[in-house]
Scaffold this active site. Structure first.
Site, PDB file in Angstrom:
ATOM      1  N   GLY A  25     -76.810 -28.868  69.042  1.00 27.70           N
ATOM      2  CA  GLY A  25     -77.601 -30.070  69.296  1.00 27.70           C
ATOM      3  C   GLY A  25     -79.080 -29.724  69.340  1.00 27.70           C
ATOM      4  O   GLY A  25     -79.471 -28.732  69.977  1.00 27.70           O
ATOM      5  N   TYR A  26     -79.896 -30.517  68.652  1.00 25.31           N
ATOM      6  CA  TYR A  26     -81.342 -30.243  68.592  1.00 25.31           C
ATOM      7  C   TYR A  26     -82.178 -31.433  69.074  1.00 25.31           C
ATOM      8  O   TYR A  26     -83.393 -31.333  69.200  1.00 25.31           O
ATOM      9  CB  TYR A  26     -81.745 -29.874  67.149  1.00 25.31           C
ATOM     10  CG  TYR A  26     -81.392 -30.956  66.156  1.00 25.31           C
ATOM     11  CD1 TYR A  26     -82.277 -31.998  65.878  1.00 25.31           C
ATOM     12  CD2 TYR A  26     -80.158 -30.964  65.520  1.00 25.31           C
ATOM     13  CE1 TYR A  26     -81.938 -33.006  64.988  1.00 25.31           C
ATOM     14  CE2 TYR A  26     -79.806 -31.973  64.638  1.00 25.31           C
ATOM     15  CZ  TYR A  26     -80.698 -32.981  64.379  1.00 25.31           C
ATOM     16  OH  TYR A  26     -80.352 -33.990  63.514  1.00 25.31           O
ATOM     17  N   GLU A  99     -73.269 -40.487  66.557  1.00 19.55           N
ATOM     18  CA  GLU A  99     -74.212 -40.032  65.528  1.00 19.55           C
ATOM     19  C   GLU A  99     -74.002 -40.771  64.194  1.00 19.55           C
ATOM     20  O   GLU A  99     -74.361 -40.257  63.142  1.00 19.55           O
ATOM     21  CB  GLU A  99     -74.052 -38.515  65.316  1.00 19.55           C
ATOM     22  CG  GLU A  99     -74.247 -37.678  66.578  1.00 19.55           C
ATOM     23  CD  GLU A  99     -75.656 -37.760  67.152  1.00 19.55           C
ATOM     24  OE1 GLU A  99     -76.609 -37.904  66.373  1.00 19.55           O
ATOM     25  OE2 GLU A  99     -75.802 -37.711  68.389  1.00 19.55           O
TER      26      GLU A  99
HETATM   27  C1  SIN Z   1     -78.787 -33.905  67.792  1.00 23.83           C
HETATM   28  O1  SIN Z   1     -79.215 -34.139  68.912  1.00 23.83           O
HETATM   29  O2  SIN Z   1     -78.365 -32.758  67.522  1.00 23.83           O
HETATM   30  C2  SIN Z   1     -78.706 -34.953  66.726  1.00 23.83           C
HETATM   31  C3  SIN Z   1     -79.763 -35.973  66.768  1.00 23.83           C
HETATM   32  C4  SIN Z   1     -79.738 -36.852  67.993  1.00 23.83           C
HETATM   33  O3  SIN Z   1     -78.670 -37.398  68.335  1.00 23.83           O
HETATM   34  O4  SIN Z   1     -80.776 -37.007  68.635  1.00 23.83           O
END
Ligand code: SIN
Length: 189
Positions: A25-26, A99
């Site tokens: 997760g980023y 997502e």
């Molecule tokens: C993530 O957080 O890895 C995907 C993008 C998001 O949901 O903000």
């Protein structure tokens, strides 16, 4: 590509034969863990950078007035720090729904941040060919867009501010995120 990716992800990347999967997760997945996990560790991936270039119709905006959220853009030499979660495959029922606005699951090598070693994992990417993609804009434009947007998950500004704080808590400098945060805070009365 349609911006609803639930069935595409199921078809392209079945995971049910695996005992567990590492998810990287980023963005909101760093600070909003509304799913069970077996283990969690800070990790990074190479060759990708965070950018507020994806539209959000379902969380931080609406179809009529999309918000701006993160995706990853390929950049040779870049390093993106985030959180990795070890989850069971059934968790992707929830994650694919969360997502669904343009994000496809992609396999990637994950490198642990505080210990040697790496593993294979999955990351959600919203590529430029998805219908919700917004693309580049200046930091000031992105901040102004975020300041005025909100959706079912709350204000778009909360997404940015919580992410920036989570990165600070991990001692991570992300100039793109922090520059937009500065612009957003300068807009506040
Ligand atoms: C993530 O957080 O890895 C995907 C993008 C998001 O949901 O903000």
């Amino acid at each position: 590509m349609s911006h609803n990716t639930i069935s595409l992800n199921k078809q392209r990347q079945p995971l049910d034969h695996l005992d567990s999967v590492w998810l990287f997760g980023y963005g909101s997945l760093i600070y909003k863990t509304d799913f069970d996990y077996l283990d969690a560790k800070p990790a990074c991936i190479y060759g990708w950078q965070r950018r507020f270039w994806q539209g959000s119709h379902d969380h931080r905006g609406t179809p009529e007035a999309p918000g701006r959220v993160l995706t990853l853009i390929e950049e040779p030499g870049a390093r993106c720090v985030g959180m990795a979660y070890q989850v069971t495959p059934d968790t992707f029922e929830h994650l694919d729904h969360r997502e669904k606005n343009g994000y496809l699951r992609v396999f990637t090598p994950l490198h642990w941040l505080h210990e040697p070693g790496e593993t294979g994992g999955v990351v959600y990417l919203a590529s430029p060919d998805n219908e919700a993609y917004l693309g580049p804009a200046s930091d000031a434009e992105i901040a102004a867009h975020i300041a005025k947007s909100r959706g079912p998950s709350g204000p778009n500004s909360e997404y940015l501010l919580k992410l920036a704080q989570a990165l600070r808590d991990m001692n991570e400098q992300d100039e793109h995120v922090f520059a937009i945060e500065r612009q957003l805070l300068a807009l506040s009365p």
